[in-house]
Design an enzyme around this catalytic site. Structure first.
Site, mmCIF file in Angstrom:
data_model
loop_
_atom_site.group_PDB
_atom_site.id
_atom_site.type_symbol
_atom_site.label_atom_id
_atom_site.label_comp_id
_atom_site.label_asym_id
_atom_site.label_seq_id
_atom_site.Cartn_x
_atom_site.Cartn_y
_atom_site.Cartn_z
ATOM 1 C CG HIS A 1 -5.021 -53.192 -10.344
ATOM 2 N ND1 HIS A 1 -3.906 -52.568 -9.855
ATOM 3 C CD2 HIS A 1 -4.615 -53.871 -11.435
ATOM 4 C CE1 HIS A 1 -2.861 -52.864 -10.623
ATOM 5 N NE2 HIS A 1 -3.273 -53.639 -11.591
ATOM 6 C CE1 TYR B 1 -2.271 -48.181 -2.800
ATOM 7 C CE2 TYR B 1 -1.377 -46.134 -1.956
ATOM 8 C CZ TYR B 1 -2.188 -46.800 -2.839
ATOM 9 O OH TYR B 1 -2.923 -46.096 -3.757
ATOM 10 N N PRO C 1 -1.358 -37.461 -2.602
ATOM 11 C CG PRO C 1 0.562 -37.803 -3.872
ATOM 12 C CD PRO C 1 -0.030 -36.902 -2.852
ATOM 13 C CE LYS D 1 -10.780 -41.723 -3.145
ATOM 14 N NZ LYS D 1 -10.624 -42.693 -4.199
ATOM 15 C CE1 TYR E 1 -6.137 -46.677 -3.144
ATOM 16 C CE2 TYR E 1 -7.220 -47.893 -4.905
ATOM 17 C CZ TYR E 1 -6.097 -47.281 -4.393
ATOM 18 O OH TYR E 1 -4.934 -47.262 -5.118
HETATM 19 P P1 RFL Z 1 -4.500 -29.614 -13.462
HETATM 20 O O1 RFL Z 1 -4.271 -30.965 -13.996
HETATM 21 O O2 RFL Z 1 -3.425 -28.981 -12.658
HETATM 22 O O3 RFL Z 1 -4.844 -28.680 -14.705
HETATM 23 C C1 RFL Z 1 -4.885 -27.280 -14.602
HETATM 24 C C2 RFL Z 1 -4.509 -26.694 -15.935
HETATM 25 O O4 RFL Z 1 -4.633 -25.273 -15.864
HETATM 26 C C3 RFL Z 1 -3.517 -24.694 -16.504
HETATM 27 N N1 RFL Z 1 -3.344 -23.320 -15.986
HETATM 28 C C4 RFL Z 1 -3.753 -22.223 -16.638
HETATM 29 N N2 RFL Z 1 -4.359 -22.077 -17.828
HETATM 30 C C5 RFL Z 1 -4.649 -20.819 -18.229
HETATM 31 N N3 RFL Z 1 -4.318 -19.711 -17.505
HETATM 32 C C6 RFL Z 1 -3.706 -19.834 -16.306
HETATM 33 N N4 RFL Z 1 -3.375 -18.748 -15.606
HETATM 34 C C7 RFL Z 1 -3.395 -21.124 -15.832
HETATM 35 N N5 RFL Z 1 -2.798 -21.604 -14.707
HETATM 36 C C8 RFL Z 1 -2.763 -22.944 -14.813
HETATM 37 C C9 RFL Z 1 -2.368 -25.635 -16.202
HETATM 38 O O5 RFL Z 1 -1.302 -25.484 -17.155
HETATM 39 C C10 RFL Z 1 -3.055 -26.987 -16.304
HETATM 40 O O6 RFL Z 1 -2.981 -27.553 -17.592
HETATM 41 O O7 RFL Z 1 -5.824 -29.530 -12.575
HETATM 42 P P2 RFL Z 1 -7.207 -30.351 -12.683
HETATM 43 O O8 RFL Z 1 -7.751 -30.298 -14.078
HETATM 44 O O9 RFL Z 1 -8.019 -29.841 -11.576
HETATM 45 O O10 RFL Z 1 -6.823 -31.871 -12.432
HETATM 46 C C11 RFL Z 1 -6.337 -32.283 -11.177
HETATM 47 C C12 RFL Z 1 -5.356 -33.458 -11.343
HETATM 48 O O11 RFL Z 1 -4.365 -33.083 -12.296
HETATM 49 C C13 RFL Z 1 -4.693 -33.837 -10.020
HETATM 50 O O12 RFL Z 1 -5.608 -33.750 -8.955
HETATM 51 C C14 RFL Z 1 -4.119 -35.285 -10.051
HETATM 52 O O13 RFL Z 1 -3.015 -35.364 -10.908
HETATM 53 C C15 RFL Z 1 -3.735 -35.743 -8.646
HETATM 54 N N6 RFL Z 1 -3.112 -37.078 -8.614
HETATM 55 C C16 RFL Z 1 -3.882 -38.211 -8.649
HETATM 56 N N7 RFL Z 1 -5.216 -38.133 -8.798
HETATM 57 C C17 RFL Z 1 -5.965 -39.270 -8.901
HETATM 58 O O14 RFL Z 1 -7.210 -39.152 -9.011
HETATM 59 N N8 RFL Z 1 -5.393 -40.517 -8.916
HETATM 60 C C18 RFL Z 1 -4.050 -40.690 -8.782
HETATM 61 O O15 RFL Z 1 -3.564 -41.801 -8.854
HETATM 62 C C19 RFL Z 1 -3.242 -39.515 -8.605
HETATM 63 N N9 RFL Z 1 -1.906 -39.612 -8.478
HETATM 64 C C20 RFL Z 1 -1.718 -37.192 -8.516
HETATM 65 C C21 RFL Z 1 -1.139 -38.490 -8.433
HETATM 66 C C22 RFL Z 1 -0.901 -36.057 -8.507
HETATM 67 C C23 RFL Z 1 0.457 -36.216 -8.400
HETATM 68 N N10 RFL Z 1 1.260 -35.038 -8.422
HETATM 69 C C24 RFL Z 1 2.187 -34.823 -9.451
HETATM 70 C C25 RFL Z 1 0.850 -33.909 -7.637
HETATM 71 C C26 RFL Z 1 0.223 -38.636 -8.323
HETATM 72 C C27 RFL Z 1 1.031 -37.500 -8.261
HETATM 73 C C28 RFL Z 1 2.493 -37.700 -8.068
HETATM 74 C C1 PHB Z 2 0.116 -43.666 -9.586
HETATM 75 O O1 PHB Z 2 0.114 -44.736 -10.219
HETATM 76 O O2 PHB Z 2 0.607 -42.624 -10.046
HETATM 77 C C2 PHB Z 2 -0.480 -43.628 -8.222
HETATM 78 C C3 PHB Z 2 -1.065 -44.761 -7.707
HETATM 79 C C4 PHB Z 2 -1.633 -44.718 -6.440
HETATM 80 C C5 PHB Z 2 -1.564 -43.564 -5.691
HETATM 81 C C6 PHB Z 2 -0.973 -42.423 -6.222
HETATM 82 C C7 PHB Z 2 -0.426 -42.459 -7.488
HETATM 83 O O3 PHB Z 2 -2.095 -43.541 -4.446
#
Ligand code: RFL
Ligand code: PHB
Length: 401
Positions: free
Chosen positions: A72, A202, A294, A298, A386
């Site tokens: 995009h 958005y 989110p 980031k 972004y």
């Molecule tokens: P994670 O992915 O939470 O992974 C951590 C792992 O550690 C495990 N764990 C353990 N393992 C062993 N012993 C323990 N005691 C443990 N405790 C926990 C867990 O089971 C897990 O597998 O962290 P990490 O690797 O730092 O990654 C971070 C990302 O997952 C997170 O920041 C993103 O998902 C955030 N996020 C987005 N980030 C983006 O860059 N672009 C996006 O578009 C975006 N959209 C989002 C998002 C997060 C969202 N939610 C669900 C909060 C959209 C949403 C809705």
């Molecule tokens: C997503 O596609 O999950 C998504 C896209 C943009 C955002 C957050 C999540 O700012």
């Protein structure tokens, strides 16, 4: 078990760190509390910055992303029924973002780990860190059969997400935590429908925020701002579509294409930073050290940036015994992390509505939305953040600014 780096957590941070280390001949062991199936199925992020895409490509795990990812060049911002496009590609000198789901990145990294013969243990429990301020830190845990195991290593990487036991191992008197809880949550759905818009939308609306994102040509990802006390039972599919139609509506003929909802969940919105991100021989990376709401997309990208910095510092150490960058790890990361926190807070404050907003606050939001979508300088600043800031920042002489 003896290894060089003990990694706790097989999310994007832990898996990418292991991958980067393995490519430089540094051995690591990953332990993960969930099953492989569960982590490969959890729906989370969707937007990858250019730097994350480059990292995946340059380290040989970008092939599926380049085939299945959607590129995009801009985003659309809606408010007051108006549609305004921000041409990020043009405003950042040719950068773009890639839509490729987090669980697909996880699958690619797990496959690479297995191919490389790296050690990785799922379904562990009772993880406990000790000896962090000694030369031989260790991690004890119960394996999936409930037997006690121990990893003795040179360094520990705490990549275990927000509820991180690693972070709790940093003495409370050393740890400074900054937090902001927002008075709203996001309800996210996956819907079987074609995309209704060519780029992410958005939407600011009096009724609350909405976001139209995508996953594949057949599956769309949509989000709605909801009350923090709401549960999924408060949101039958018909109510979700009604609110999406309302909040995404425009003055022109735009229509939302609907379809069966195949997944839905509610996530709270918070900003959080732990400073420092290191203690003795423990280094935190990703969500264990910081959380962003989110709206700026980031979180995953920050996790990837942290482990790039950490892997670089560990290469220095193993190549020459140099510990300068390891010692400065937290300082280097936090400079970037705070900027991403600022941007995520800005996007969140710009686009959401909540009960305590006065008519004055609402008008200020509309003025800012008008400004950021009509001023080249403001749109450029939004775009630069972004698509992603650089890994490190050069000190600029004042006259350049
Ligand atoms: P994670 O992915 O939470 O992974 C951590 C792992 O550690 C495990 N764990 C353990 N393992 C062993 N012993 C323990 N005691 C443990 N405790 C926990 C867990 O089971 C897990 O597998 O962290 P990490 O690797 O730092 O990654 C971070 C990302 O997952 C997170 O920041 C993103 O998902 C955030 N996020 C987005 N980030 C983006 O860059 N672009 C996006 O578009 C975006 N959209 C989002 C998002 C997060 C969202 N939610 C669900 C909060 C959209 C949403 C809705
Ligand atoms: C997503 O596609 O999950 C998504 C896209 C943009 C955002 C957050 C999540 O700012």
């Amino acid at each position: 078990m003896r290894t060089q780096i003990g990694i706790i957590g097989a999310g994007p941070a832990g898996l990418m760190l292991a991958h980067l280390l393995q490519r430089k001949g540094i051995e690591s062991v990953i332990i993960e509390s969930r099953s492989r199936m569960e982590i490969e199925r959890t729906i989370r992020a969707g937007v990858l910055e250019q730097m994350t895409v480059d990292l995946l490509n340059e380290t040989g795990v970008g092939e599926r992303m380049m085939k299945k990812g959607i590129f995009h060049e801009g985003i659309e911002i809606r408010y007051n029924g108006k549609r305004r496009r921000i041409d990020m590609h043009h405003l950042t000198g040719g950068k773009y973002v890639t839509i490729y789901p987090q669980h697909e990145v996880i699958k690619d990294l797990i496959a690479a780990r297995i191919n490389a013969g790296g050690k990785m243990f799922f379904n562990v429990s009772d993880v406990c860190l000790s000896g962090l301020d000694t030369a031989k830190p260790n991690i004890s845990y119960l394996n999936e059969s409930g037997e006690k195991e121990e990893i003795i290593c040179d360094y520990i990487a705490g990549c275990d997400g927000f509820h991180s036991p690693s972070r709790q191992s940093i003495p409370a008197e050393i740890r400074k935590e900054y937090q902001k809880i927002y008075p709203y949550s996001w309800l996210g759905i996956l819907a079987e429908a074609p995309p209704s818009a060519p780029e992410l939308v958005y939407a600011h609306h009096e009724d609350g925020f909405a976001l139209h994102s995508t996953r594949t040509p057949e599956i769309q990802r949509l989000y709605l701002q909801v009350n923090p006390e709401d549960s999924i039972d408060d949101w039958p599919d018909e109510r979700i579509w009604e609110k999406l139609r309302l909040r995404l509506s425009t003055e022109d003929e735009w229509t939302l294409i609907e379809g069966p909802v195949i997944q839905k969940n509610i996530v709270p919105m918070r900003s959080f930073i732990c400073d420092p991100m290191q203690y003795g021989r423990l280094f935190l990376a990703g969500d264990s050290a910081h959380i962003v709401p989110p709206t700026g997309a980031k979180g995953l990208n920050l996790a990837m940036a942290d482990v790039q910095i950490l892997a670089g510092a560990l290469f220095d150490y193993y190549a020459s015994g140099e510990t300068g960058r390891l010692e400065r790890y937290s300082e280097i990361c936090l400079r970037r992390v705070w900027k991403a926190e600022r941007f995520s807070w800005y996007m969140t404050s710009l686009l959401h509505r909540h009960r305590d907003y006065t008519p004055f606050d609402y008008q200020i939001q509309l003025a800012e939305l008008d400004h950021v979508t009509t001023s080249k300088a403001a749109a450029q600043s939004l775009s630069e953040n972004y698509v992603g800031l650089p890994l490190e920042f050069e000190e600029q002489p004042l006259s350049v600014i």
